[in-house]
Design an enzyme around this catalytic site. Sequence first.
Site, PDB file in Angstrom:
ATOM      1  N   ARG A   1      42.571  11.005  63.773  1.00  0.00           N
ATOM      2  CA  ARG A   1      42.177  12.640  63.574  1.00  0.00           C
ATOM      3  C   ARG A   1      42.667  13.534  65.040  1.00  0.00           C
ATOM      4  O   ARG A   1      43.124  14.481  65.118  1.00  0.00           O
ATOM      5  CB  ARG A   1      40.871  13.014  63.710  1.00  0.00           C
TER       6      ARG A   1
ATOM      7  N   CYS B   1      36.831  22.239  38.305  1.00  0.00           N
ATOM      8  CA  CYS B   1      35.532  22.408  37.397  1.00  0.00           C
ATOM      9  C   CYS B   1      34.285  21.595  38.127  1.00  0.00           C
ATOM     10  O   CYS B   1      34.212  20.511  37.529  1.00  0.00           O
ATOM     11  CB  CYS B   1      35.904  21.902  36.084  1.00  0.00           C
TER      12      CYS B   1
ATOM     13  N   TYR C   1      31.864  15.842  53.072  1.00  0.00           N
ATOM     14  CA  TYR C   1      30.965  15.311  54.093  1.00  0.00           C
ATOM     15  C   TYR C   1      30.403  16.739  54.635  1.00  0.00           C
ATOM     16  O   TYR C   1      30.147  16.893  55.615  1.00  0.00           O
ATOM     17  CB  TYR C   1      31.977  14.747  55.321  1.00  0.00           C
TER      18      TYR C   1
END
Length: 412
Positions: free
Chosen positions: A273, A340, A313
């Site tokens: 990350r 949906c 999350y």
Amino acid sequence: MRAQLSADDVALLEAIAAQVGTPTYVYSADQIRARFQDFARALAPLDPLIAYAAKANSNIEIMRLLAGLGAGADIVSGGELRRAEVAGISPQRIVYSGVGKTTQELAAALDAELFQITLESLEEARELSSLAVAAGKAASAGLRVTPGIELSGGHQKISTGCTSTKFGIPLDEALSAWQEIHALPGIRLQGPAIHLGSQMLSLEPLRNGLELLDGFISLLKSEGFAMDTISVGGGLGVAYQTSDRAPPLHAYAELILSYASRWNARLILEPGRWLVAGAGRLLTRVIRVKQSAKKQFAILDAGMNDLMRPSLYDAWHEIAPVAIETGQSCVNYDLVGPICETSDIFGRDRPLPVLQSGDLVTIADTGAYASSMAGNYNSRGLAAEVLVENGRWRIVRRRQTLDDLLALESSL
Ligand code: LLP
């Protein structure tokens, strides 16, 4: 608030949207390069193997860019192994983690002679051993240990250091596991590994984990075992919103170096990350604005299939229109996708300038765990990916078409 886009950035994003369509992930090669170089510089005193966690963003061009800067790869599947190979990453810079490597994946890893296969159970070690013996090879292996640190990541679903986790071997069972694996034929057990969790916004869990790992290393040494590698995993967090206090790189590096400098083994780091999150934006268009008595919805053409993090999350990502005219008043929008599901929402009650259908909007910090986690829910094709470098851009993954999708179904 992130700095407003420059006129050049606006023009670039408008051109990309016009030519490639939306939704599209747009990545900055310059930002990825700068992040990697900063990371490598901060840890340079120990000359570590920086194995980029490919799961964060496994686009081959991004992996190739990082490989060119000296990165290896931390992979978790046969698919990521293939990507690393195509991106030109030497097997001797690849670490293979993962709790459920299949027999075929273990055999492929053995065949590729990777730098390290990080084992996550005794059962896996026994299987690797018999595969290695049959192939007449010796696998270089690590052993993932779980120090028992609760809530070590930014969310319970991405914390992996606690005792109830499926990952690794609990520390109090690790010595006997080490002894057994060390005695197995076909395996060269070269070092312990930890990965406590992702999106760490505090260094305390890592400090505790390193302390426990350090104790385990001393124990192994006192039992006469030598170690060639020690992996401290990934997990360094980034600030998705201004209230996030992400640890500064130098504090993270100092902490790691304070332990690793006395270990006398090759340090392995597995950042994902931190290297790529901030270098990506998801470029999307407003399909329409829907008003009800209580809410204003801006319905975007990106959906939770393109970016799972908010629905999975409750993650926060900054959302902003590409072109902002000065002096505009703000309206509170719920920014949602077309899927949906009620969970298909990117942000609630976000104050934004008045939006209209056709407006371009970006969702920030989507260089990591966005495209790599995407799916085809609602029969939506995977979005395109674009890499911007020195002010020029190119498509690094074309948009998946409906024909691509339907081609897999043999009844057609
Ligand atoms: N090493 C291992 C063994 C890992 O399991 C992971 C991430 C990393 C390294 C890289 O961690 P990083 O530096 O990126 O934090 N999908 C979630 C994140 C899951 C991370 C899983 N493991 C998210 O979107 O937040």
